[in-house]
Scaffold this motif. Structure first.
Motif, PDB file in Angstrom:
ATOM      1  N   THR A 129      56.349  18.434  32.891  1.00 46.94           N
ATOM      2  CA  THR A 129      57.004  18.887  34.117  1.00 46.94           C
ATOM      3  C   THR A 129      56.029  19.646  35.015  1.00 46.94           C
ATOM      4  O   THR A 129      56.152  19.597  36.242  1.00 46.94           O
ATOM      5  N   VAL A 130      55.065  20.340  34.431  1.00 49.19           N
ATOM      6  CA  VAL A 130      53.999  20.965  35.215  1.00 49.19           C
ATOM      7  C   VAL A 130      52.992  19.908  35.645  1.00 49.19           C
ATOM      8  O   VAL A 130      52.540  19.878  36.798  1.00 49.19           O
ATOM      9  N   TRP A 131      52.641  19.019  34.715  1.00 45.08           N
ATOM     10  CA  TRP A 131      51.811  17.858  35.073  1.00 45.08           C
ATOM     11  C   TRP A 131      52.491  17.111  36.210  1.00 45.08           C
ATOM     12  O   TRP A 131      51.841  16.513  37.055  1.00 45.08           O
ATOM     13  N   SER A 132      53.815  17.179  36.230  1.00 44.53           N
ATOM     14  CA  SER A 132      54.680  16.613  37.276  1.00 44.53           C
ATOM     15  C   SER A 132      54.777  15.103  37.202  1.00 44.53           C
ATOM     16  O   SER A 132      54.425  14.370  38.128  1.00 44.53           O
ATOM     17  N   TYR A 133      55.311  14.657  36.067  1.00 44.19           N
ATOM     18  CA  TYR A 133      55.599  13.258  35.820  1.00 44.19           C
ATOM     19  C   TYR A 133      56.582  12.762  36.873  1.00 44.19           C
ATOM     20  O   TYR A 133      57.665  13.308  37.043  1.00 44.19           O
ATOM     21  N   GLY A 134      56.194  11.719  37.598  1.00 45.46           N
ATOM     22  CA  GLY A 134      57.041  11.174  38.654  1.00 45.46           C
ATOM     23  C   GLY A 134      56.594  11.541  40.049  1.00 45.46           C
ATOM     24  O   GLY A 134      57.176  11.074  41.038  1.00 45.46           O
ATOM     25  N   ALA A 135      55.550  12.377  40.160  1.00 43.73           N
ATOM     26  CA  ALA A 135      55.076  12.852  41.464  1.00 43.73           C
ATOM     27  C   ALA A 135      53.592  12.551  41.653  1.00 43.73           C
ATOM     28  O   ALA A 135      52.829  12.476  40.694  1.00 43.73           O
ATOM     29  N   ARG A 136      53.204  12.409  42.894  1.00 42.94           N
ATOM     30  CA  ARG A 136      51.799  12.192  43.236  1.00 42.94           C
ATOM     31  C   ARG A 136      51.003  13.487  43.099  1.00 42.94           C
ATOM     32  O   ARG A 136      51.583  14.575  43.070  1.00 42.94           O
ATOM     33  N   ASP A 137      49.682  13.356  43.029  1.00 38.76           N
ATOM     34  CA  ASP A 137      48.806  14.517  42.818  1.00 38.76           C
ATOM     35  C   ASP A 137      49.119  15.677  43.765  1.00 38.76           C
ATOM     36  O   ASP A 137      49.176  16.829  43.348  1.00 38.76           O
ATOM     37  N   GLU A 138      49.287  15.369  45.048  1.00 40.89           N
ATOM     38  CA  GLU A 138      49.433  16.417  46.041  1.00 40.89           C
ATOM     39  C   GLU A 138      50.855  16.968  46.145  1.00 40.89           C
ATOM     40  O   GLU A 138      51.129  17.844  46.969  1.00 40.89           O
ATOM     41  N   TYR A 139      51.758  16.451  45.282  1.00 37.08           N
ATOM     42  CA  TYR A 139      53.155  16.882  45.341  1.00 37.08           C
ATOM     43  C   TYR A 139      53.664  17.348  43.979  1.00 37.08           C
ATOM     44  O   TYR A 139      54.855  17.340  43.709  1.00 37.08           O
ATOM     45  N   THR A 140      52.737  17.771  43.131  1.00 38.01           N
ATOM     46  CA  THR A 140      53.091  18.374  41.850  1.00 38.01           C
ATOM     47  C   THR A 140      53.542  19.818  42.084  1.00 38.01           C
ATOM     48  O   THR A 140      53.332  20.379  43.175  1.00 38.01           O
ATOM     49  N   VAL A 141      54.122  20.423  41.067  1.00 34.90           N
ATOM     50  CA  VAL A 141      54.516  21.835  41.200  1.00 34.90           C
ATOM     51  C   VAL A 141      53.288  22.713  41.493  1.00 34.90           C
ATOM     52  O   VAL A 141      53.329  23.551  42.404  1.00 34.90           O
ATOM     53  N   PRO A 142      52.164  22.553  40.754  1.00 28.98           N
ATOM     54  CA  PRO A 142      50.988  23.365  41.074  1.00 28.98           C
ATOM     55  C   PRO A 142      50.449  23.124  42.482  1.00 28.98           C
ATOM     56  O   PRO A 142      50.005  24.068  43.145  1.00 28.98           O
ATOM     57  N   SER A 143      50.472  21.872  42.949  1.00 34.23           N
ATOM     58  CA  SER A 143      49.993  21.590  44.307  1.00 34.23           C
ATOM     59  C   SER A 143      50.867  22.277  45.348  1.00 34.23           C
ATOM     60  O   SER A 143      50.369  22.873  46.316  1.00 34.23           O
ATOM     61  N   TYR A 144      52.186  22.202  45.169  1.00 33.46           N
ATOM     62  CA  TYR A 144      53.092  22.879  46.095  1.00 33.46           C
ATOM     63  C   TYR A 144      52.889  24.385  46.053  1.00 33.46           C
ATOM     64  O   TYR A 144      52.930  25.062  47.093  1.00 33.46           O
ATOM     65  N   LEU A 145      52.657  24.940  44.869  1.00 30.86           N
ATOM     66  CA  LEU A 145      52.432  26.382  44.770  1.00 30.86           C
ATOM     67  C   LEU A 145      51.180  26.780  45.538  1.00 30.86           C
ATOM     68  O   LEU A 145      51.171  27.785  46.260  1.00 30.86           O
ATOM     69  N   SER A 146      50.133  25.985  45.402  1.00 25.99           N
ATOM     70  CA  SER A 146      48.892  26.252  46.135  1.00 25.99           C
ATOM     71  C   SER A 146      49.134  26.237  47.646  1.00 25.99           C
ATOM     72  O   SER A 146      48.628  27.088  48.388  1.00 25.99           O
ATOM     73  N   LYS A 147      49.937  25.272  48.108  1.00 23.90           N
ATOM     74  CA  LYS A 147      50.247  25.167  49.540  1.00 23.90           C
ATOM     75  C   LYS A 147      51.039  26.378  50.021  1.00 23.90           C
ATOM     76  O   LYS A 147      50.752  26.940  51.092  1.00 23.90           O
ATOM     77  N   VAL A 148      52.028  26.790  49.232  1.00 29.78           N
ATOM     78  CA  VAL A 148      52.872  27.927  49.621  1.00 29.78           C
ATOM     79  C   VAL A 148      52.033  29.198  49.745  1.00 29.78           C
ATOM     80  O   VAL A 148      52.143  29.941  50.732  1.00 29.78           O
ATOM     81  N   LEU A 149      51.199  29.454  48.747  1.00 26.55           N
ATOM     82  CA  LEU A 149      50.378  30.675  48.762  1.00 26.55           C
ATOM     83  C   LEU A 149      49.350  30.640  49.888  1.00 26.55           C
ATOM     84  O   LEU A 149      49.056  31.670  50.509  1.00 26.55           O
ATOM     85  N   TYR A 150      48.816  29.470  50.169  1.00 33.82           N
ATOM     86  CA  TYR A 150      47.858  29.320  51.276  1.00 33.82           C
ATOM     87  C   TYR A 150      48.540  29.578  52.614  1.00 33.82           C
ATOM     88  O   TYR A 150      47.982  30.248  53.498  1.00 33.82           O
ATOM     89  N   GLU A 151      49.772  29.074  52.749  1.00 32.15           N
ATOM     90  CA  GLU A 151      50.527  29.301  53.985  1.00 32.15           C
ATOM     91  C   GLU A 151      50.863  30.778  54.167  1.00 32.15           C
ATOM     92  O   GLU A 151      51.038  31.250  55.301  1.00 32.15           O
ATOM     93  N   GLU A 152      50.938  31.502  53.044  1.00 33.59           N
ATOM     94  CA  GLU A 152      51.191  32.952  53.114  1.00 33.59           C
ATOM     95  C   GLU A 152      49.919  33.732  53.433  1.00 33.59           C
ATOM     96  O   GLU A 152      49.956  34.959  53.576  1.00 33.59           O
ATOM     97  N   GLY A 153      48.810  33.012  53.499  1.00 31.82           N
ATOM     98  CA  GLY A 153      47.563  33.645  53.911  1.00 31.82           C
ATOM     99  C   GLY A 153      46.619  34.020  52.784  1.00 31.82           C
ATOM    100  O   GLY A 153      45.659  34.769  53.004  1.00 31.82           O
ATOM    101  N   TYR A 154      46.867  33.499  51.587  1.00 32.41           N
ATOM    102  CA  TYR A 154      46.044  33.857  50.438  1.00 32.41           C
ATOM    103  C   TYR A 154      45.079  32.729  50.082  1.00 32.41           C
ATOM    104  O   TYR A 154      45.444  31.547  50.094  1.00 32.41           O
ATOM    105  N   SER A 155      43.871  33.129  49.756  1.00 31.11           N
ATOM    106  CA  SER A 155      42.851  32.169  49.309  1.00 31.11           C
ATOM    107  C   SER A 155      43.025  31.970  47.816  1.00 31.11           C
ATOM    108  O   SER A 155      42.752  32.866  47.017  1.00 31.11           O
ATOM    109  N   VAL A 156      43.498  30.786  47.419  1.00 31.02           N
ATOM    110  CA  VAL A 156      43.819  30.536  46.017  1.00 31.02           C
ATOM    111  C   VAL A 156      43.179  29.237  45.538  1.00 31.02           C
ATOM    112  O   VAL A 156      42.833  28.357  46.330  1.00 31.02           O
TER     113      VAL A 156
END
Length: 410
Positions: A129-156
């Motif tokens: 589920t973290v690997w995100s079976y069923g989703a593309r690389d850029e739409y996994t849970v970790p990828s979305y988390l990276s996007k959210v934190l970046y949008e909040e202004g954090y370098s992650v």
């Protein structure tokens, strides 16, 4: 006399040559037939079949989905042994939508970084589920988390350490292996629940990885088969004849293992057995969180734990999700065991006010649309909602670490 010897010698050579030609021709015919049988099996019995998940409305009008599942099914049979944790996906897999590096770590979307040393390193552990079976690389849970934190202004920089079928104990070991290498994170996230429950029910003992009893019995068995065919030689390794022989021998081996283990996943547990197993599973999980926190003090990272949703924990199921449950071949008490385990974990978190342990199994309770593509895995939209919830809980820790790295206010 010499002439007669030479004549007989040439006749012998001619005879042997003809025999060798016949043998080579027969081997080539056998190889062609084996290739045909192997291809037919893949097409009609599994690997070449269309994945049933593609029929879900989740993938309706998604032009990328068919290619994604082709890559997924190409990757699926290539699990490999890996020290300490038991297994992992084959490294260096490269497709259009699925990419794994030399450490078998899945590609994650991360922002362009101006200063790597000041970027917040986030390790994300879990199962498929973290690997995100069923989703593309850029739409996994970790990828979305990276996007959210970046949008909040954090370098992650988020690393997806999710691996198919991993339990929390295997994730703990994987974290230790990274720490041993000197790869020290700032934030560590664990997203668990499903695999710990499955493995407990499967072996009727809490804390084991998946299929551990089979691993015991087949120890060295496959190596003996490999030695018989010397598959380490490239030419032999590529032979469809050898592949076919090994395939059927493995099938026979697994059938024999099942008989020796008397495996019956539909064997029901009594109420007392269920409760005991659920309690042991819960205890094992919380004991692991203590071990991980002991590493925090030594290595200076901050850890967060999230208990994940399943199709059984979703209150309002769509017709598709109801069909997934109805058409599954799970034991009848499977859902009941998960309910007991989840209830115990939820109670433990609430009763002890467990720090940085969050129960988010109810995250989709108000969602009427289809989220689950099977009993465990969710859509890309579902991944985003999970990432948003996780980001909400870890944001203060990210903010604090960002200040420390930047040497002042963000």
């Amino acid at each position: 006399m010499l002439k007669n010897i030479i004549t007989k010698l040439w006749k012998a050579i001619d005879y042997v040559s003809k025999v060798l030609v016949i043998v080579v021709i027969m081997l080539l015919i056998l190889e062609v037939l084996s290739f045909g049988a192997y291809t037919a099996y893949r097409v009609f019995k599994g690997e070449g079949a269309v994945d049933s998940r593609l029929t879900s409305e989740v993938y309706q009008n998604q032009t990328w989905a068919e290619q994604y599942f082709k890559e997924l099914h190409e990757l699926a049979p290539q699990m490999q042994y890996y020290p300490y944790v038991g297994f992992r996906n084959k490294p260096n897999f490269h497709g259009k939508y699925i990419n794994l590096n030399e450490e078998s770590v899945r590609k994650t979307w991360n922002p362009p970084l101006s200063n790597d040393e000041k970027a917040i390193k986030v390790f994300f552990f879990g199962g498929s589920t973290v690997w995100s079976y069923g989703a593309r690389d850029e739409y996994t849970v970790p990828s979305y988390l990276s996007k959210v934190l970046y949008e909040e202004g954090y370098s992650v920089y988020v690393t997806n350490f999710g691996e198919w079928a991993y339990t929390n104990t295997q994730e703990l070991i994987r974290l230790q292996l990274e720490l041993r290498k000197g790869n020290i994170p700032d934030i560590v996230i664990f997203y668990d629940g499903i695999n710990d429950g499955i493995s407990s029910y499967q072996s009727k003992i809490a804390g084991f990885p998946h299929n551990v009893e089979k691993r015991k019995l087949e120890y060295n068995s496959l190596d003996r088969l490999n030695n018989v065919f010397n598959i380490r030689r490239p030419l032999v390794k590529k032979s469809y004849t050898i592949k076919g022989i090994r395939f059927f021998l493995h099938k026979i081996l697994n059938l024999n293992l099942d008989k020796r283990l008397n495996i019956d996943e539909k064997q029901f547990l009594s109420k007392d057995e269920q409760l005991k197993l659920a309690k042991n599973t819960t205890d094992m999980y919380f004991n692991n969180t203590k071990l991980i926190r002991s590493l925090e003090d030594e290595y200076g990272f901050k850890s967060y734990f999230f208990w994940q949703p399943t199709i059984f924990s979703k209150q309002n199921l769509s017709s598709t999700e109801k069909g997934i449950i109805e058409n599954s071949e799970d034991p009848e008490d499977w859902e009941e065991f998960f309910d007991r385990t989840y209830s115990l974990v939820h109670s433990r978190i609430n009763h002890f006010n467990s720090s940085n342990i969050y129960y988010i199994a109810d995250i989709f309770d108000n969602e009427m649309a289809t989220v689950f593509i099977d009993r465990w895995h969710i859509s890309e939209e579902g991944n985003k909602k999970v990432a948003d919830e996780i980001a909400k809980e870890i944001i203060e820790g990210v903010k604090k670490r960002s200040k420390e790295k930047l040497g002042g206010d963000k």
